[in-house]
Design an enzyme around this catalytic site. Structure first.
Site, short mmCIF file in Angstrom:
data_model
loop_
_atom_site.label_atom_id
_atom_site.label_comp_id
_atom_site.label_asym_id
_atom_site.label_seq_id
_atom_site.Cartn_x
_atom_site.Cartn_y
_atom_site.Cartn_z
N LYS A 115 0.96 -1.24 0.12
CA LYS A 115 -0.08 -0.01 0.04
C LYS A 115 1.01 1.22 0.04
O LYS A 115 2.22 1.27 0.44
CB LYS A 115 -0.76 0.08 1.24
CG LYS A 115 -2.12 0.71 1.07
CD LYS A 115 -3.19 -0.07 0.44
CE LYS A 115 -4.28 0.77 0.14
NZ LYS A 115 -5.67 -0.22 -0.32
N ASP A 155 -6.86 4.01 -4.78
CA ASP A 155 -7.80 3.91 -3.17
C ASP A 155 -8.16 5.06 -3.07
O ASP A 155 -8.37 5.85 -3.76
CB ASP A 155 -6.47 3.21 -2.18
CG ASP A 155 -7.35 2.93 -1.02
OD1 ASP A 155 -7.94 1.85 -0.91
OD2 ASP A 155 -7.13 3.65 -0.11
P1 NDP Z 1 -13.10 7.59 -2.65
O1 NDP Z 1 -12.02 8.43 -2.40
O2 NDP Z 1 -13.44 7.48 -4.17
O3 NDP Z 1 -14.38 7.72 -1.85
C1 NDP Z 1 -14.21 8.08 -0.47
C2 NDP Z 1 -15.68 8.21 0.23
O4 NDP Z 1 -15.49 7.96 1.57
C3 NDP Z 1 -16.09 9.74 -0.01
O5 NDP Z 1 -17.39 9.85 -0.06
C4 NDP Z 1 -15.57 10.38 1.26
O6 NDP Z 1 -16.22 11.60 1.48
C5 NDP Z 1 -15.95 9.32 2.14
N1 NDP Z 1 -15.23 9.52 3.45
C6 NDP Z 1 -13.89 9.64 3.81
N2 NDP Z 1 -13.79 9.80 5.18
C7 NDP Z 1 -14.92 9.80 5.54
C8 NDP Z 1 -15.48 9.91 6.93
N3 NDP Z 1 -14.48 9.94 7.92
N4 NDP Z 1 -16.63 9.91 7.21
C9 NDP Z 1 -17.49 9.84 6.11
N5 NDP Z 1 -17.33 9.55 4.99
C10 NDP Z 1 -15.99 9.53 4.82
O7 NDP Z 1 -12.46 6.17 -2.22
P2 NDP Z 1 -13.02 4.84 -2.49
O8 NDP Z 1 -14.36 4.67 -2.70
O9 NDP Z 1 -12.11 4.22 -3.65
O10 NDP Z 1 -12.64 4.03 -1.01
C11 NDP Z 1 -13.27 3.74 -0.05
C12 NDP Z 1 -12.89 2.45 0.59
O11 NDP Z 1 -12.86 1.49 -0.04
C13 NDP Z 1 -11.52 3.04 1.32
O12 NDP Z 1 -11.45 2.30 2.60
C14 NDP Z 1 -10.58 2.02 0.57
O13 NDP Z 1 -9.35 1.71 1.10
C15 NDP Z 1 -11.62 0.88 0.32
N6 NDP Z 1 -11.34 0.22 -1.06
C16 NDP Z 1 -11.41 0.67 -2.31
C17 NDP Z 1 -11.19 -0.06 -3.34
C18 NDP Z 1 -11.16 0.44 -4.69
O14 NDP Z 1 -11.08 -0.27 -5.93
N7 NDP Z 1 -11.06 1.88 -4.91
C19 NDP Z 1 -10.66 -1.50 -3.38
C20 NDP Z 1 -11.11 -2.01 -1.83
C21 NDP Z 1 -11.19 -1.21 -1.07
P3 NDP Z 1 -15.46 12.94 1.40
O15 NDP Z 1 -15.56 13.42 -0.18
O16 NDP Z 1 -16.23 14.08 2.12
O17 NDP Z 1 -14.04 12.73 1.75
O1 2IT Z 2 -7.85 -1.80 -0.76
C1 2IT Z 2 -7.84 -2.15 -1.87
O2 2IT Z 2 -8.02 -3.45 -2.28
C2 2IT Z 2 -7.53 -1.46 -2.97
N1 2IT Z 2 -7.57 -0.22 -3.00
C3 2IT Z 2 -7.55 -2.09 -4.47
C4 2IT Z 2 -5.99 -2.33 -4.90
C5 2IT Z 2 -5.67 -2.62 -6.31
O3 2IT Z 2 -4.49 -3.00 -6.35
O4 2IT Z 2 -6.45 -2.66 -6.87
#
Ligand code: NDP
Ligand code: 2IT
Length: 432
Positions: A115, A155
């Site tokens: 990461k 991420d």
């Molecule tokens: P984004 O940046 O696209 O979206 C994050 C979202 O979470 C935003 O709406 C943000 O709001 C909100 N958020 C952040 N902090 C808080 C908080 N303290 N309280 C409420 N809402 C909050 O990120 P992703 O959707 O890509 O990632 C979301 C989660 O999923 C993370 O934990 C990431 O590690 C995990 N993840 C992502 C993957 C991927 O493929 N993208 C794969 C696997 C896991 P704001 O705009 O206000 O900050």
């Molecule tokens: O938390 C996760 O699994 C991710 N942000 C996706 C990582 C990736 O290599 O696609």
């Protein structure tokens, strides 16, 4: 056994270690073959740290911290996302990198755990500023990554726009155009269905679990999806396709409660195209209540998908959801439920799916992007989506069976952690 107190200055990493080690079965913890592994596994192979100097729109130089934690490559090249958020520090990246080792093993694809990221905040920055930051970040990182070494990806705070800037910079600095990043835009060699993968994947996982434990599905269910970023949006889309109604979502400022159901395309345009805030949804829709962000857990729902960030759902929130009759909680984010919240769900026989299993769809399709790039192929959306569905079903089946064998079919934390730990430990022993 490892001394958890040693990690008290890294609270997120310490929590991830606690979650893993507290759930390992006695037969694993006491296995003499695993004693050295139990100590070795908590130490990342490499931590790369650098400063990132970039120029803002006023012509002023700004400095951020940049990191890459290459945790373990016994299962394949280092693999895991990059996070850009002001809260980013080594503790958070070590927690995420540690989780990624086991998540990636669960996918069955050959990927190790890593990461990285920065405390840079893309929110409110111009495209030019984000581009200059990404170029400066990659100037420092490019010698350490590549298709045969380490493959970063999306991420929190890093999506297609950032990956485009990062990949263009990688090509320029390294002179190579190998698959050194995933989550690439399609014109740069990205895979169809990568954008949708994590949100679709967690929904596929939920369908498997709802069928197994409660003989039901998402049809007619009232659903909460927290967050409104990449994972949350495509979870919303798939839940609606499966006949569910998403009645509440949030961002870090506000939640919206929409008893009539949130409309996917309207929210997608607001968040992806306009980069707006969730409360603006109420400006263009009737019967929407705007609440404080944490108000999301007060709403009555049948199923919840926490898809925002770590520790967003605590014991008090879990109590409210349980009182309101929730039957399943499926993590789209990484460790959004605290350990105490997760325990309460288990005690109350609420299906609870830990993120390292239920959100593995994103990295799985990253793995399929690597495979397509390697073979010079471009697969159809349907083909990738089918592979994703079968990977998620396989993850559920493996961890469900392990949970059952270990004595409680509802304990998917135990199921996921023991299944993946043993798999990784055996590979480490085989490597010597
Ligand atoms: P984004 O940046 O696209 O979206 C994050 C979202 O979470 C935003 O709406 C943000 O709001 C909100 N958020 C952040 N902090 C808080 C908080 N303290 N309280 C409420 N809402 C909050 O990120 P992703 O959707 O890509 O990632 C979301 C989660 O999923 C993370 O934990 C990431 O590690 C995990 N993840 C992502 C993957 C991927 O493929 N993208 C794969 C696997 C896991 P704001 O705009 O206000 O900050
Ligand atoms: O938390 C996760 O699994 C991710 N942000 C996706 C990582 C990736 O290599 O696609």
């Amino acid at each position: 056994m490892i001394d958890l107190a040693k990690y008290s200055n890294e609270p997120e990493f310490q929590t991830a270690l606690k979650e893993m080690f507290a759930s390992l079965d006695e037969s694993v913890l006491n296995n003499p073959r695993y004693q050295k592994i139990l100590e070795d596994i908590v130490v990342p192979d490499h931590i790369i740290q650098f400063d990132v100097r970039w120029v803002d729109d006023q012509g002023k130089e700004q400095v951020n911290h940049g990191y890459r934690v290459q945790f373990n490559n016994v299962n394949g090249v280092y693999k895991g996302g990059l996070r850009f958020h002001p809260s980013v520090n080594l503790s958070i990246l070590k927690f995420l990198g540690f989780e990624q080792i086991f998540k990636n093993f669960l996918t069955t694809l050959p990927m190790g755990g890593a990461k990285g990221g920065s405390d840079f905040d893309p929110k409110g920055k111009s495209d030019g500023e984000v581009k200059r930051f990404c170029q400066a970040f990659m100037k420092q990182l490019y010698p350490y990554i590549g298709a045969d070494k380490d493959v970063p990806a999306v991420d929190l705070g890093v999506g297609g726009r950032e990956i485009r800037f990062l990949y263009e910079a990688y090509k320029e600095y390294s002179g190579k155009s190998d698959c050194s990043l995933t989550g690439k835009p399609l014109d740069l060699g990205g895979s169809l269905c990568r954008t949708e993968a994590t949100g679709f994947g967690v929904t596929y996982f939920a369908l498997e679990a709802l069928k197994q434990y409660k003989n039901t599905d998402l049809k007619g269910k009232k659903v909460i999806v927290s967050g409104s970023g990449n994972v949350a949006l495509y979870c919303l889309k798939k839940v609606i396709e499966c006949g569910g109604k998403v009645i509440a979502m949030n961002d870090s400022s506000n939640a919206i409660y929409c008893p009539d159901g949130i409309v996917f395309e309207d929210l997608r345009v607001l968040k992806e195209d306009k980069r707006g805030r969730i409360k603006e949804y109420a400006d263009t829709h009737k019967n929407v209540t705007v609440l404080p962000s944490k108000g999301i857990w007060d709403i009555q729902a049948d199923v919840a998908f926490p898809c925002a960030t770590q520790f967003e759902l605590n014991e008090e929130d879990a109590k409210k959801l349980i009182q309101n009759g929730v039957i399943g909680v499926f993590e789209g984010a990484n460790m959004p439920c605290t350990i105490e919240a997760a325990k309460l769900f288990l005690k109350n026989r609420v299906i609870y799916a830990p993120g390292k299993a239920s959100n593995a769809g994103g990295v799985s399709v990253s793995g399929l992007e690597i495979e397509q790039n390697g073979k010079g192929e471009k697969w159809s959306f349907e083909k990738v989506d089918k592979r994703l569905q079968s990977i998620m079903a396989n993850i559920f089946s493996n961890i469900y069976k392990t949970a059952k064998d270990l004595g409680d079919e509802y304990d998917l934390v135990k199921g996921a952690n023991n299944y993946a730990f043993i798999g990784i430990a055996e590979k480490m022993l085989a490597r010597g």
